[in-house]
Design a protein around this motif. Structure first.
Motif, mmCIF file in Angstrom:
data_model
loop_
_atom_site.group_PDB
_atom_site.id
_atom_site.type_symbol
_atom_site.label_atom_id
_atom_site.label_comp_id
_atom_site.label_asym_id
_atom_site.label_seq_id
_atom_site.Cartn_x
_atom_site.Cartn_y
_atom_site.Cartn_z
ATOM 1 N N GLU A 1 0.834 -1.213 0.000
ATOM 2 C CA GLU A 1 0.000 0.000 0.000
ATOM 3 C C GLU A 1 0.865 1.257 0.000
ATOM 4 N N GLU A 2 1.971 1.216 0.746
ATOM 5 C CA GLU A 2 2.877 2.376 0.789
ATOM 6 C C GLU A 2 3.582 2.563 -0.556
ATOM 7 N N LYS A 3 3.979 1.458 -1.173
ATOM 8 C CA LYS A 3 4.623 1.529 -2.488
ATOM 9 C C LYS A 3 3.666 2.143 -3.507
ATOM 10 N N LEU A 4 2.409 1.668 -3.456
ATOM 11 C CA LEU A 4 1.408 2.139 -4.416
ATOM 12 C C LEU A 4 1.105 3.622 -4.206
ATOM 13 N N LYS A 5 1.045 4.047 -2.962
ATOM 14 C CA LYS A 5 0.786 5.455 -2.653
ATOM 15 C C LYS A 5 1.875 6.341 -3.245
ATOM 16 N N TRP A 6 3.136 5.917 -3.127
ATOM 17 C CA TRP A 6 4.279 6.656 -3.663
ATOM 18 C C TRP A 6 4.228 6.701 -5.190
ATOM 19 N N ILE A 7 3.886 5.575 -5.789
ATOM 20 C CA ILE A 7 3.820 5.504 -7.253
ATOM 21 C C ILE A 7 2.701 6.398 -7.786
ATOM 22 N N LYS A 8 1.567 6.445 -7.097
ATOM 23 C CA LYS A 8 0.480 7.327 -7.527
ATOM 24 C C LYS A 8 0.898 8.794 -7.450
ATOM 25 N N LYS A 9 1.629 9.136 -6.400
ATOM 26 C CA LYS A 9 2.119 10.512 -6.267
ATOM 27 C C LYS A 9 3.062 10.848 -7.425
ATOM 28 N N LEU A 10 3.918 9.891 -7.782
ATOM 29 C CA LEU A 10 4.850 10.104 -8.890
ATOM 30 C C LEU A 10 4.127 10.168 -10.228
ATOM 31 N N GLY A 11 2.978 9.479 -10.321
ATOM 32 C CA GLY A 11 2.172 9.557 -11.542
ATOM 33 C C GLY A 11 1.713 10.979 -11.807
ATOM 34 N N GLU B 1 9.903 -6.984 -9.699
ATOM 35 C CA GLU B 1 10.943 -6.758 -8.708
ATOM 36 C C GLU B 1 10.507 -5.906 -7.518
ATOM 37 N N LEU B 2 9.453 -5.107 -7.693
ATOM 38 C CA LEU B 2 8.986 -4.264 -6.598
ATOM 39 C C LEU B 2 7.758 -4.856 -5.899
ATOM 40 N N PHE B 3 6.859 -5.467 -6.706
ATOM 41 C CA PHE B 3 5.622 -6.023 -6.137
ATOM 42 C C PHE B 3 5.587 -7.547 -6.174
ATOM 43 N N LYS B 4 6.672 -8.168 -6.667
ATOM 44 C CA LYS B 4 6.770 -9.636 -6.720
ATOM 45 C C LYS B 4 5.556 -10.261 -7.405
ATOM 46 N N VAL B 5 5.120 -9.633 -8.483
ATOM 47 C CA VAL B 5 4.009 -10.083 -9.341
ATOM 48 C C VAL B 5 2.689 -10.124 -8.596
ATOM 49 N N ARG B 6 2.565 -9.422 -7.486
ATOM 50 C CA ARG B 6 1.307 -9.414 -6.733
ATOM 51 C C ARG B 6 0.398 -8.265 -7.167
ATOM 52 N N MET B 7 0.914 -7.386 -8.024
ATOM 53 C CA MET B 7 0.127 -6.224 -8.436
ATOM 54 C C MET B 7 0.503 -5.811 -9.856
ATOM 55 N N LYS B 8 -0.508 -5.397 -10.642
ATOM 56 C CA LYS B 8 -0.288 -4.933 -12.013
ATOM 57 C C LYS B 8 -0.352 -3.409 -12.016
ATOM 58 N N ILE B 9 0.784 -2.749 -12.056
ATOM 59 C CA ILE B 9 0.748 -1.285 -12.043
ATOM 60 C C ILE B 9 0.305 -0.720 -13.386
ATOM 61 N N SER B 10 0.348 -1.543 -14.439
ATOM 62 C CA SER B 10 -0.114 -1.069 -15.740
ATOM 63 C C SER B 10 -1.637 -1.118 -15.849
ATOM 64 N N SER B 11 -2.313 -1.594 -14.799
ATOM 65 C CA SER B 11 -3.778 -1.676 -14.835
ATOM 66 C C SER B 11 -4.437 -0.320 -14.625
ATOM 67 N N SER B 12 -3.650 0.700 -14.314
ATOM 68 C CA SER B 12 -4.157 2.060 -14.132
ATOM 69 C C SER B 12 -3.208 3.023 -14.826
ATOM 70 N N GLY B 13 -3.771 4.016 -15.505
ATOM 71 C CA GLY B 13 -2.933 5.003 -16.171
ATOM 72 C C GLY B 13 -2.055 5.752 -15.193
ATOM 73 N N LEU B 14 -2.594 6.073 -14.011
ATOM 74 C CA LEU B 14 -1.855 6.823 -12.998
ATOM 75 C C LEU B 14 -0.655 6.027 -12.487
ATOM 76 N N THR B 15 -0.872 4.751 -12.125
ATOM 77 C CA THR B 15 0.232 3.936 -11.617
ATOM 78 C C THR B 15 1.202 3.543 -12.730
ATOM 79 N N HIS B 16 0.702 3.386 -13.943
ATOM 80 C CA HIS B 16 1.556 3.111 -15.106
ATOM 81 C C HIS B 16 2.570 4.243 -15.276
#
Length: 484
Positions: free
Chosen positions: A145-155, A442-457
């Protein structure tokens, strides 16, 4: 040793963030510079870093820091005409190519140029696909959740960075075409970097900006540079002035003839032994190009600049230039910005808004291109679309939304700005690439698809390009928890 030819500004940002307080800076003016606080990355227009604190010759200054490869970029980017750079306290550069070691703000205040010592070695990770990110083996300690929050901010940061770069390019386009713009009426006061609203309101300036970004997007990774070069050599204004005809089909033919002519591809293919249908089509285009070529004064490219092999048929630069001809026709004959504004401000739900924006860019195959991906190839195929949903979505995110953000800021259309950011935050999946796949592994160990959202992509790309590839772990919200 740092070489200006091999370094980009993003890398200099990373050096400033990671090593700022320990940087050795020198100045032609023999000033002693000490960095107390590097400040924060600016996601709005203006200097690169805000709220910084530096000491020059023992005196402390608080304000903004601008970073460039060369000190002359200050003038080239028109910062000396922009009131938003009045608060800059230090100009950090890799090479000071000024005579006295200073640049000047619009208020007339001198700003010290401080050179980074090029002999100092800075850690830089390999950017190859096969090199694991530095935190790969230990980042599971940080909750997803913390990783995703940071990635959304960077988006969001990535969107704002694009808007800043586009606003600079917009002003370059005005300068390049200034002789085409009549003098503004006296009641049009300077408003944006000493350009008037009258000058900024010229439609062809905005159309040229969008045209360049669309062309860049159609190039993919292998042909991005030749597409960029083509769009700057061959302006939209020139195409508009030389593609008049009484039918849509003839106008498209003329546009394609100009595109293939300036790209150097028409000359290349017209000499080849191809099938009868293709030969007739090429000869018809060639006749159109011969007539236009007499009026063309810019550089004509060579076919060797294009990567024609080792690309998927649907991604062929020839096929994408065919699709570009239709988008160019729409830019010339339709008010693209009015359509985009209407969609952004409409009362339909976000899903429908996104679909309408994507549809502005989709191009169904027409004529010869209905069953050809290239000249003389694939006669029995059905191509469907020269520009499909996937590429259209990418162009919306990388071109339409950041350009509309620039538009909303310049003309103070806050309603457009707020709604397009809402669209951006809720944009659906974009096509995965090696960077997003790498981070998912390497960051989510295949537990999450960051390309599934434009913001996280987009956030994932920003994370890798800005932080991971530069070993900037100390400035990364994830690395900060792991290595400090």
């Amino acid at each position: 040793m740092l070489n200006p030819k091999d370094i980009d500004e993003i890398y200099l940002y990373s050096i400033w963030l990671s090593s700022g307080r320990n940087l050795t800076l020198k100045a032609k003016a023999n000033c002693v510079v000490e960095i107390l606080d590097v400040g924060e990355i600016n996601t709005d227009d203006g200097a690169d870093f805000i709220n910084a604190k530096v000491k020059i010759n023992g005196k402390t200054y608080c304000g903004d820091v601008e970073i460039h490869i060369r000190a002359s970029d200050w003038k080239r980017h028109k910062h000396y005409l922009d009131e938003r750079y009045n608060t800059v306290i230090l100009h950090v550069v890799l090479e000071d190519d000024t005579s006295d070691g200073f640049v000047q703000t619009i208020s007339g205040r001198k700003v010290l140029n401080a050179e980074i010592d090029r002999k100092v070695s800075f850690p830089r990770a390999l950017v190859g696909k096969d090199d694991k990110i530095k935190c790969c083996e230990i980042n599971q300690i940080v909750p997803a959740e913390e990783k995703l929050k940071w990635i959304k901010k960077l988006g969001l940061t990535r969107l704002f960075f694009k808007a800043r770069n586009l606003s600079e390019r917009l002003l370059e386009i005005i300068d390049e075409n200034f002789f085409l713009i009549s003098e503004p009426p006296e009641n049009y006061l300077p408003t944006y970097r000493s350009y008037s609203l009258y000058q900024l309101s010229h439609r062809f300036i905005w159309d040229q900006l969008l045209y360049e970004k669309i062309m860049e997007g159609l190039g993919y990774s292998k042909n991005k540079l030749p597409f960029q070069r083509l769009s700057k050599n061959l302006t939209l204004r020139f195409i508009s002035e030389h593609s008049f005809a009484h039918s849509y089909e003839k106008q498209i033919l003329k546009i394609q003839a100009i595109l293939f002519g300036v790209s150097g591809l028409l000359e290349y293919y017209v000499k080849k032994r191809l099938d009868h249908e293709t030969k007739l089509f090429l000869e018809e285009m060639y006749q159109e190009w011969v007539n236009v070529k007499k009026s063309y004064r810019s550089e004509i490219m060579h076919h060797s600049e294009w990567k024609l092999s080792s690309v998927r048929p649907a991604n062929s630069p020839v096929f994408k230039l065919a699709g570009a001809s239709v988008l160019i026709w729409r830019l010339i004959h339709e008010d693209f910005y009015a359509k985009a504004s209407d969609i952004i401000l409409s009362k339909v739900n976000l899903t429908e808004k996104i679909q309408h924006l994507v549809n502005l860019l989709r191009v169904k195959s027409e004529g010869y291109w209905e069953n050809h991906y290239n000249f003389g190839r694939g006669r029995n195929v059905k191509t469907g679309y020269t520009i499909g949903i996937s590429k259209s979505k990418e162009i919306v995110v990388n071109a339409i939304l950041p350009i509309m953000l620039v538009f909303s800021r310049i003309f103070k259309k806050e309603d457009i700005g707020k709604r397009l950011i809402e669209i951006y935050k809720n944009f659906p999946n974009l096509s995965s690439n090696w960077i997003t796949a790498k981070l998912e592994d390497e960051l989510f160990k295949v537990r999450m698809k960051i390309s599934s959202s434009g913001l996280t992509h987009q956030g994932g790309i920003q994370l890798y390009k800005f932080y991971c590839s530069n070993a900037l772990c100390s400035a990364c919200a994830i690395g900060n928890k792991l290595f400090l």
